[in-house]
Design an enzyme around this catalytic site. Structure first.
Site, PDB file in Angstrom:
ATOM      1  N   ASP A  83      69.390  46.575  35.299  1.00  0.00           N
ATOM      2  CA  ASP A  83      68.055  46.294  35.821  1.00  0.00           C
ATOM      3  C   ASP A  83      67.504  45.042  35.106  1.00  0.00           C
ATOM      4  O   ASP A  83      67.632  44.915  33.886  1.00  0.00           O
ATOM      5  CB  ASP A  83      67.165  47.522  35.521  1.00  0.00           C
ATOM      6  CG  ASP A  83      65.813  47.465  36.201  1.00  0.00           C
ATOM      7  OD1 ASP A  83      65.655  46.715  37.174  1.00  0.00           O
ATOM      8  OD2 ASP A  83      64.902  48.194  35.742  1.00  0.00           O
ATOM      9  N   HIS A  84      66.899  44.134  35.859  1.00  0.00           N
ATOM     10  CA  HIS A  84      66.263  42.933  35.294  1.00  0.00           C
ATOM     11  C   HIS A  84      67.087  42.182  34.253  1.00  0.00           C
ATOM     12  O   HIS A  84      66.654  42.025  33.115  1.00  0.00           O
ATOM     13  CB  HIS A  84      64.900  43.268  34.692  1.00  0.00           C
ATOM     14  CG  HIS A  84      63.862  43.553  35.720  1.00  0.00           C
ATOM     15  ND1 HIS A  84      63.310  42.578  36.521  1.00  0.00           N
ATOM     16  CD2 HIS A  84      63.283  44.717  36.094  1.00  0.00           C
ATOM     17  CE1 HIS A  84      62.428  43.134  37.337  1.00  0.00           C
ATOM     18  NE2 HIS A  84      62.394  44.430  37.121  1.00  0.00           N
ATOM     19  N   GLU A 142      65.564  38.450  42.709  1.00  0.00           N
ATOM     20  CA  GLU A 142      64.130  38.681  42.929  1.00  0.00           C
ATOM     21  C   GLU A 142      63.433  37.375  43.285  1.00  0.00           C
ATOM     22  O   GLU A 142      63.680  36.336  42.696  1.00  0.00           O
ATOM     23  CB  GLU A 142      63.476  39.299  41.679  1.00  0.00           C
ATOM     24  CG  GLU A 142      61.956  39.496  41.851  1.00  0.00           C
ATOM     25  CD  GLU A 142      61.323  40.441  40.828  1.00  0.00           C
ATOM     26  OE1 GLU A 142      62.029  41.367  40.362  1.00  0.00           O
ATOM     27  OE2 GLU A 142      60.142  40.262  40.498  1.00  0.00           O
ATOM     28  N   HIS A 192      54.868  46.947  37.378  1.00  0.00           N
ATOM     29  CA  HIS A 192      55.682  47.886  36.597  1.00  0.00           C
ATOM     30  C   HIS A 192      54.745  48.766  35.772  1.00  0.00           C
ATOM     31  O   HIS A 192      53.607  48.400  35.506  1.00  0.00           O
ATOM     32  CB  HIS A 192      56.623  47.111  35.661  1.00  0.00           C
ATOM     33  CG  HIS A 192      57.750  46.428  36.389  1.00  0.00           C
ATOM     34  ND1 HIS A 192      57.920  45.074  36.393  1.00  0.00           N
ATOM     35  CD2 HIS A 192      58.752  46.934  37.142  1.00  0.00           C
ATOM     36  CE1 HIS A 192      59.009  44.769  37.110  1.00  0.00           C
ATOM     37  NE2 HIS A 192      59.519  45.874  37.578  1.00  0.00           N
ATOM     38  N   GLY A 193      55.231  49.921  35.357  1.00  0.00           N
ATOM     39  CA  GLY A 193      54.447  50.778  34.475  1.00  0.00           C
ATOM     40  C   GLY A 193      53.550  51.749  35.220  1.00  0.00           C
ATOM     41  O   GLY A 193      53.595  51.854  36.445  1.00  0.00           O
ATOM     42  N   HIS A 226      60.402  47.296  43.581  1.00  0.00           N
ATOM     43  CA  HIS A 226      60.255  47.584  42.147  1.00  0.00           C
ATOM     44  C   HIS A 226      58.874  48.187  41.927  1.00  0.00           C
ATOM     45  O   HIS A 226      58.014  48.137  42.798  1.00  0.00           O
ATOM     46  CB  HIS A 226      60.373  46.286  41.337  1.00  0.00           C
ATOM     47  CG  HIS A 226      61.786  45.866  41.112  1.00  0.00           C
ATOM     48  ND1 HIS A 226      62.334  45.726  39.873  1.00  0.00           N
ATOM     49  CD2 HIS A 226      62.769  45.568  42.003  1.00  0.00           C
ATOM     50  CE1 HIS A 226      63.603  45.355  40.004  1.00  0.00           C
ATOM     51  NE2 HIS A 226      63.890  45.245  41.274  1.00  0.00           N
ATOM     52  N   GLY A 227      58.661  48.703  40.725  1.00  0.00           N
ATOM     53  CA  GLY A 227      57.338  49.235  40.387  1.00  0.00           C
ATOM     54  C   GLY A 227      56.900  50.270  41.402  1.00  0.00           C
ATOM     55  O   GLY A 227      55.748  50.296  41.817  1.00  0.00           O
ATOM     56  N   ASP A 271      60.818  54.764  37.593  1.00  0.00           N
ATOM     57  CA  ASP A 271      60.997  55.034  36.165  1.00  0.00           C
ATOM     58  C   ASP A 271      59.789  55.796  35.629  1.00  0.00           C
ATOM     59  O   ASP A 271      59.912  56.860  35.031  1.00  0.00           O
ATOM     60  CB  ASP A 271      61.201  53.704  35.415  1.00  0.00           C
ATOM     61  CG  ASP A 271      61.557  53.909  33.950  1.00  0.00           C
ATOM     62  OD1 ASP A 271      61.859  55.061  33.565  1.00  0.00           O
ATOM     63  OD2 ASP A 271      61.544  52.932  33.178  1.00  0.00           O
TER      64      ASP A 271
HETATM   65 ZN   LIG Z   1      61.510  45.972  38.093  1.00  0.00          ZN
END
Ligand SMILES: [Zn+2]
Length: 341
Positions: A83-84, A142, A192-193, A226-227, A271
Site C-alpha cells: 500500500d502507498h 494514484e 485517510h484515517g 482509498h480512505g 483500515d
Molecule cells: Zn490510501
C-alpha cells in the site's frame, strides 16, 4: 499456496461486477481475522501492508505471516499488496519479498507529503510498471490527492483542501495510457484515517460523480477507493463507552461505496474500521476484568471484532462467494500476459 496477482482478482471482480476490500495488516491477529472472514464468506482477499506496517514488523515477520495465511488457506485466492509505495525502490523491495502487487503513489513526492507534478507521477509510475510487469506483478497508481495522513503518508490536506485535489476525469485516461498501470486510485474528497467528514457526507464533499465520469469514459479501468472506512457509530460508541474519547466523525457510507462498485470501483481500502473494532474490543475486555493479564484474553475478542467488520464489508462489496470462481493464476502467467499486451 494461493498467492495470486492482484490483476487477476480485479479482472474477475470487473467481469462479475463486485468490489474487493483491501485490508491493512500489521500483525498476526489482523491477518488471521481477514482469513477467518474470508473462510466464512468464501471470499477472495487483498491483504495489504503499508510502509509503516513493514517497518513496524521489520518486513520479514509480516511477509512470513502473510505467506503463512496463503499456505493455510489454499482455497482462498489472495493478493499480497504494497500500500502507498513512496518510490520505485520501495515497490521493488516489496516485489523482492514476493508481494504480488504494488502501489506506486506518485501523486506525492518521495517524502510522502508533497503533492507531485504530473511529469513526476507519470515517470515514477511508468518505471514501476515496467519493472513490475516484467515479473507479472500488478501496479496500482494514484492521480489526485486524498485528505489526511496515515502511517506518515499523505499531504495532510483538510476536508476542504482535498476538494482542490480531486482526480480530473480528463487527465485520468491520459494517465492510465501513459503509465500502463493496472488500477487507478482516485481522489473524490475522502481522507485517510477516522476523521474524514465533520458531518454526514453529501454529494458536495463526497464526489461520486468523479467515479461515474471516469467509468463512462474508461469502462475497463479498475478504480480504487482509498480512505473508504465507514467509521460506524456503533464501533466509535464502544470505544467511548469504555474510556475512549473519539470526537464525532463520519466516514464513507457503505451505500456510496456500493454505488462506486456499480461504476468501476474494484478495490476498496479499509483500515480505520478494523482499528476501531480492535480497540473497542480491547477496551471492553480491560474494563470487564481488571485482574486478567494474559494478552490472549483481549487479543482473541479483538480478532473476532475485526473479523466481523471484514465479513460485513466482504458481503456488502459483493466479493463473498467468489473465492471458488477466481482462477489461481501465477506471476508467470501474468508475465506472459503483459509480454503479449
Ligand atoms: Zn490510501
Amino acid at each position: 499456496m494461493a498467492l495470486i496477482p492482484m490483476r487477476t482478482l480485479l479482472d474477475h471482480a470487473a467481469e462479475n461486477e463486485y468490489g474487493v476490500a483491501a485490508f491493512n495488516v500489521n500483525n498476526m491477529e489482523q491477518i488471521q481475522a481477514i482469513m477467518m472472514a474470508a473462510n466464512e464468506t468464501e471470499s477472495p482477499v487483498i491483504v495489504q501492508a503499508s510502509r509503516g506496517a513493514r517497518s513496524y514488523s521489520d518486513d520479514n515477520y509480516l511477509r512470513h505471516l502473510m505467506v503463512a495465511a496463503a499456505e493455510l488457506n489454499p482455497h482462498i485466492p489472495m493478493a499480497m499488496h504494497q500500500d502507498h509505495g513512496n518510490s520505485p525502490a520501495t515497490c521493488i523491495s516489496a516485489m523482492d519479498m514476493d508481494f504480488t502487487s504494488v502501489m506506486m503513489d506518485g501523486s506525492l513526492e518521495e517524502d510522502g507529503k508533497t503533492p507531485a507534478s504530473w511529469d513526476y507521477n507519470v515517470r515514477v509510475t511508468r518505471e514501476v510498471v515496467e519493472a513490475a510487469h516484467a515479473r507479472g506483478v500488478t501496479v496500482e497508481a494514484e492521480l489526485g490527492c486524498l485528505g489526511g495522513i496515515e502511517d506518515g503518508q499523505g499531504a495532510g490536506l483538510s476536508e476542504e483542501e482535498a476538494q482542490d485535489h480531486l482526480t480530473d476525469p480528463d487527465e485520468a485516461g491520459r494517465f492510465v495510457e501513459e503509465t500502463g498501470c493496472d488500477a487507478l486510485a482516485v481522489a473524490i474528497g475522502t481522507s485517510h484515517g477516522a476523521y474524514k467528514f465533520k458531518k454526514k457526507p453529501t454529494g458536495k464533499v463526497l464526489r461520486m460523480e468523479v467515479i461515474r465520469e471516469i467509468h463512462s469514459r474508461m469502462p475497463n479501468c479498475h478504480m480504487v477507493m482509498h480512505g473508504s472506512s465507514s467509521v460506524p457509530k456503533e464501533l466509535v460508541d464502544i470505544i467511548n463507552e469504555y474510556g475512549g474519547s473519539i470526537p464525532e466523525t463520519y466516514g464513507v457510507p457503505v451505500e456510496d461505496i456500493q454505488e462506486g462498485i456499480r461504476h468501476g470501483v474494484r478495490k476498496v481500502n479499509v483500515d480505520t474500521d478494523n482499528r476501531l473494532a480492535i480497540t473497542g474490543a480491547i477496551r471492553k475486555a480491560f474494563a470487564e476484568d481488571g485482574a486478567e493479564f494474559d494478552p490472549r484474553y483481549y487479543l482473541k475478542p479483538a480478532r473476532v471484532a475485526m473479523a466481523e467488520v471484514c465479513k460485513a464489508r466482504m458481503i456488502s462489496f459483493g466479493q463473498a462467494g467468489n473465492a471458488a470462481g477466481v482462477e489461481m493464476k501465477t506471476l508467470e502467467d501474468l508475465k506472459s500476459y503483459y509480454a503479449m499486451a
